[in-house]
Design a protein around this motif. Structure first.
Motif, mmCIF file in Angstrom:
data_model
loop_
_atom_site.group_PDB
_atom_site.id
_atom_site.type_symbol
_atom_site.label_atom_id
_atom_site.label_comp_id
_atom_site.label_asym_id
_atom_site.label_seq_id
_atom_site.Cartn_x
_atom_site.Cartn_y
_atom_site.Cartn_z
ATOM 1 N N GLY A 3 0.853 -1.040 -0.047
ATOM 2 C CA GLY A 3 -0.007 0.121 -0.006
ATOM 3 C C GLY A 3 0.861 1.187 0.036
ATOM 4 O O GLY A 3 2.068 1.158 0.405
ATOM 5 N N ARG A 4 0.368 2.390 -0.238
ATOM 6 C CA ARG A 4 1.135 3.523 -0.451
ATOM 7 C C ARG A 4 0.361 4.447 0.880
ATOM 8 O O ARG A 4 -0.672 4.911 0.998
ATOM 9 C CB ARG A 4 0.860 4.599 -1.654
ATOM 10 N N MET A 25 -3.400 6.990 4.813
ATOM 11 C CA MET A 25 -3.413 6.221 3.387
ATOM 12 C C MET A 25 -3.281 7.517 2.470
ATOM 13 O O MET A 25 -3.833 8.423 2.554
ATOM 14 C CB MET A 25 -4.605 5.344 3.082
ATOM 15 N N GLN A 26 -2.710 7.278 1.322
ATOM 16 C CA GLN A 26 -2.570 7.940 0.274
ATOM 17 C C GLN A 26 -3.993 7.954 -0.673
ATOM 18 O O GLN A 26 -4.345 6.885 -0.912
ATOM 19 C CB GLN A 26 -1.155 7.807 -0.562
ATOM 20 N N GLY A 27 -4.214 9.018 -1.432
ATOM 21 C CA GLY A 27 -5.323 9.044 -2.367
ATOM 22 C C GLY A 27 -6.692 9.605 -1.739
ATOM 23 O O GLY A 27 -6.975 8.986 -0.834
ATOM 24 N N LEU A 43 -2.862 9.490 -5.144
ATOM 25 C CA LEU A 43 -2.633 8.177 -4.862
ATOM 26 C C LEU A 43 -1.282 7.502 -5.108
ATOM 27 O O LEU A 43 -0.918 6.222 -4.614
ATOM 28 C CB LEU A 43 -3.726 7.360 -5.809
ATOM 29 N N GLU A 48 5.705 3.326 -0.197
ATOM 30 C CA GLU A 48 5.379 1.999 -0.303
ATOM 31 C C GLU A 48 5.720 1.108 0.951
ATOM 32 O O GLU A 48 6.701 1.168 1.452
ATOM 33 C CB GLU A 48 5.876 1.131 -1.514
ATOM 34 N N MET A 80 -9.901 3.977 -1.321
ATOM 35 C CA MET A 80 -9.022 3.876 -2.596
ATOM 36 C C MET A 80 -8.345 2.701 -2.442
ATOM 37 O O MET A 80 -7.651 2.309 -3.671
ATOM 38 C CB MET A 80 -8.533 5.237 -2.809
ATOM 39 N N GLN A 81 -7.734 2.297 -1.328
ATOM 40 C CA GLN A 81 -6.764 1.340 -1.504
ATOM 41 C C GLN A 81 -7.140 0.269 -0.492
ATOM 42 O O GLN A 81 -6.779 -0.307 0.556
ATOM 43 C CB GLN A 81 -5.518 1.712 -0.645
ATOM 44 N N TRP A 82 -8.541 -0.050 -0.840
ATOM 45 C CA TRP A 82 -9.480 -1.072 -0.079
ATOM 46 C C TRP A 82 -8.673 -2.440 -0.014
ATOM 47 O O TRP A 82 -8.938 -3.077 1.335
ATOM 48 C CB TRP A 82 -10.793 -1.308 -0.647
ATOM 49 N N GLU A 83 -8.154 -3.012 -0.884
ATOM 50 C CA GLU A 83 -7.689 -4.310 -0.830
ATOM 51 C C GLU A 83 -6.550 -4.350 0.406
ATOM 52 O O GLU A 83 -6.461 -5.341 1.211
ATOM 53 C CB GLU A 83 -6.977 -4.743 -2.009
ATOM 54 N N PHE A 84 -5.676 -3.265 0.376
ATOM 55 C CA PHE A 84 -4.643 -3.174 1.472
ATOM 56 C C PHE A 84 -5.340 -3.272 2.775
ATOM 57 O O PHE A 84 -4.848 -3.629 3.850
ATOM 58 C CB PHE A 84 -3.793 -1.924 1.258
#
Ligand code: SF4
Length: 235
Positions: A3-4, A25-27, A43, A48, A80-84
């Motif tokens: 993730g970022r 989180m970014q984004g 994003l 990382e 926006m980074q839901w999987e992470f």
């Protein structure tokens, strides 16, 4: 999973109950006029980090969480980074760590369906009480937020509503009444929090070369916040 991440705060006390490890989180798909963190919008920004690295870091602070604390993921917009976020929350649940998602509710159906089952508490910022204001001052949709809150009812998540008090924009009694009326149908709302508009972000906007739309708006006074807080219902 990588993730970022913009930054972390190891012992936060204002983003959910108790002492919390806060992950920024970014984004972000929105552009709120009062945004305090424009440096999280991109994003592709940040650093990382893997779920494993972050979990290892968090576990070092677990002894400080006590009974009420845990981890809050915020941003930016963490959906926006839901999987992470799903992988991180799943890893934290294995260690019985309380998870909170600080969100505007602007995420895809897939993201929301995946994240909510691993979320103990949702912190949802209801920014403005009308669709017109929400669109013009944040670039998002109030209806999207209300649909998201309906999903939290189905998933039985506890919810804290958050609302930023901005002088001359959201500091009236009428505005607060409208926000409370919007939240009333959601039986899983446990708390409404009012956050004061602050201007500590001015230098961030200057460094990024972005105009701060509320540059001329004063910060929210302690007295205004106190008066509005006294009108909040008890949950
Ligand atoms: S949702 Fe949050 S991070 Fe995104 S623009 Fe609004 S205040 Fe900033």
């Amino acid at each position: 999973m990588i993730g970022r991440i913009h930054s972390v705060q190891s012992l936060g006390a204002v983003d959910g109950p108790g002492v919390r490890f806060v992950v920024f989180m970014q984004g972000c798909p929105l552009r709120c006029a009062y945004c305090h963190n424009p440096d999280t919008w991109d994003l592709a920004g940040g650093t990382e980090t893997t779920v494993e690295e972050l979990t290892e870091q968090i576990l070092r602070y677990q002894p400080y969480f006590g009974v009420d604390g845990g981890v809050t993921v915020t941003g930016g917009e963490p959906l926006m980074q839901w999987e992470f976020v799903v992988e991180l929350f799943a890893a934290l649940k294995k260690h019985s760590i309380h998870t909170a998602l600080d969100t505007s509710g602007h995420g895809s159906e897939q993201a929301i369906a995946a994240v909510l089952p691993y979320t103990d508490l949702v912190l949802c910022d209801v920014k403005f009480p009308t669709e017109e204001q929400y669109c013009s001052l944040c670039g998002g949709s109030l209806q999207t937020v209300l649909s998201f809150l309906e999903r939290t009812v189905k998933h039985k998540n506890d919810v804290w509503i958050r609302h930023v008090v901005v002088p001359n924009l959201t500091d009236s009694n009428d505005n607060l009444e409208q926000i409370l009326a919007l939240c009333k149908p959601f039986t899983n709302v446990r708390k409404v929090e009012l956050l004061p508009f602050r201007k500590l972000c001015v230098e961030k906007y200057q460094a990024l070369g972005i105009d701060f739309p509320l540059a001329e708006t004063p910060a929210c006074s302690a007295e205004t916040l106190r008066i509005l807080q006294s009108r909040l219902p008890l949950f």
